[in-house]
Design a protein around this motif. Sequence first.
Motif, PDB file in Angstrom:
ATOM      1  N   GLY A 194       0.786  -1.227   0.000  1.00  0.00           N
ATOM      2  CA  GLY A 194       0.000   0.000   0.000  1.00  0.00           C
ATOM      3  C   GLY A 194       0.818   1.277   0.000  1.00  0.00           C
ATOM      4  N   ILE A 195       1.949   1.269  -0.694  1.00  0.00           N
ATOM      5  CA  ILE A 195       2.725   2.509  -0.817  1.00  0.00           C
ATOM      6  C   ILE A 195       2.933   2.813  -2.297  1.00  0.00           C
ATOM      7  N   PRO A 196       3.060   4.094  -2.633  1.00  0.00           N
ATOM      8  CA  PRO A 196       3.331   4.448  -4.031  1.00  0.00           C
ATOM      9  C   PRO A 196       4.734   4.026  -4.449  1.00  0.00           C
ATOM     10  N   GLU A 197       4.900   3.814  -5.739  1.00  0.00           N
ATOM     11  CA  GLU A 197       6.187   3.366  -6.263  1.00  0.00           C
ATOM     12  C   GLU A 197       7.278   4.404  -6.020  1.00  0.00           C
ATOM     13  N   ALA A 198       6.937   5.680  -6.150  1.00  0.00           N
ATOM     14  CA  ALA A 198       7.931   6.735  -5.939  1.00  0.00           C
ATOM     15  C   ALA A 198       8.423   6.731  -4.490  1.00  0.00           C
ATOM     16  N   THR A 199       7.510   6.506  -3.551  1.00  0.00           N
ATOM     17  CA  THR A 199       7.897   6.451  -2.133  1.00  0.00           C
ATOM     18  C   THR A 199       8.825   5.271  -1.887  1.00  0.00           C
ATOM     19  N   TYR A 200       8.502   4.144  -2.488  1.00  0.00           N
ATOM     20  CA  TYR A 200       9.350   2.961  -2.350  1.00  0.00           C
ATOM     21  C   TYR A 200      10.765   3.254  -2.836  1.00  0.00           C
ATOM     22  N   HIS A 201      10.870   3.806  -4.048  1.00  0.00           N
ATOM     23  CA  HIS A 201      12.197   4.072  -4.611  1.00  0.00           C
ATOM     24  C   HIS A 201      12.948   5.128  -3.794  1.00  0.00           C
ATOM     25  N   TYR A 202      12.234   6.102  -3.258  1.00  0.00           N
ATOM     26  CA  TYR A 202      12.867   7.130  -2.431  1.00  0.00           C
ATOM     27  C   TYR A 202      13.529   6.498  -1.208  1.00  0.00           C
ATOM     28  N   HIS A 203      12.784   5.662  -0.487  1.00  0.00           N
ATOM     29  CA  HIS A 203      13.330   5.064   0.735  1.00  0.00           C
ATOM     30  C   HIS A 203      14.408   4.027   0.430  1.00  0.00           C
ATOM     31  N   VAL A 204      14.236   3.263  -0.629  1.00  0.00           N
ATOM     32  CA  VAL A 204      15.264   2.276  -0.995  1.00  0.00           C
ATOM     33  C   VAL A 204      16.562   2.992  -1.353  1.00  0.00           C
ATOM     34  N   ARG A 205      16.449   4.105  -2.075  1.00  0.00           N
ATOM     35  CA  ARG A 205      17.645   4.865  -2.434  1.00  0.00           C
ATOM     36  C   ARG A 205      18.344   5.376  -1.171  1.00  0.00           C
ATOM     37  N   LYS A 206      17.560   5.860  -0.215  1.00  0.00           N
ATOM     38  CA  LYS A 206      18.156   6.344   1.032  1.00  0.00           C
ATOM     39  C   LYS A 206      18.844   5.207   1.791  1.00  0.00           C
ATOM     40  N   ILE A 207      18.221   4.041   1.789  1.00  0.00           N
ATOM     41  CA  ILE A 207      18.812   2.883   2.472  1.00  0.00           C
ATOM     42  C   ILE A 207      20.131   2.503   1.798  1.00  0.00           C
ATOM     43  N   ILE A 208      20.119   2.413   0.471  1.00  0.00           N
ATOM     44  CA  ILE A 208      21.324   2.009  -0.258  1.00  0.00           C
ATOM     45  C   ILE A 208      22.433   3.033  -0.077  1.00  0.00           C
ATOM     46  N   TYR A 209      22.100   4.337  -0.184  1.00  0.00           N
ATOM     47  CA  TYR A 209      23.129   5.360   0.026  1.00  0.00           C
ATOM     48  C   TYR A 209      23.671   5.316   1.443  1.00  0.00           C
TER      49      TYR A 209
END
Length: 167
Positions: free
Chosen positions: A138-153
Amino acid sequence: MAKYSEEFKIKLVTEYLNGNLGYKSLAKKYNMPSQTPIQDWIRAYKTKGIEGLKPRLKGRPSMSKNTNKPKKKEEKKLTREEELERENELLRLENSLPKKNESFSRESGCLPRKAQAKVAFELKEEGFRLKDILLVVGIPEATYHYHVRKIIYGLVYLLFFVLSFPL
């Protein structure tokens, strides 16, 4: 600025091309303030024909109802077997979701977006389709990519930090 009909323009152009009158005399005969429009019409007629004398729209075009948005891909018709496999996949995904949620939060309240993105990331690592995961979580794709990018960085920064100090 006066607007002239297409028939009027054709009449003046043909009269000029027949050689009866010049620009100035045509303008005087038809009570036009200037000869310039007649010159423009003759030039347009010579280059584009009668199409050049037709009125054209000026200014910014209005927004059409049919914008050039890419059409959504129509999902191909699935056979009964493929539909059942897809439903089975979604059910497996929904079954694995509470286990992941427990690992992030002991209370049964809502997870913050960051935790939802982590859950989605772990489910993606297990081989589920991202589109299905985001639908269930139940989350938008943009939100998912935002948080994944922060985790990876964050992991890259941590790795750089650890490697920069000698042991």
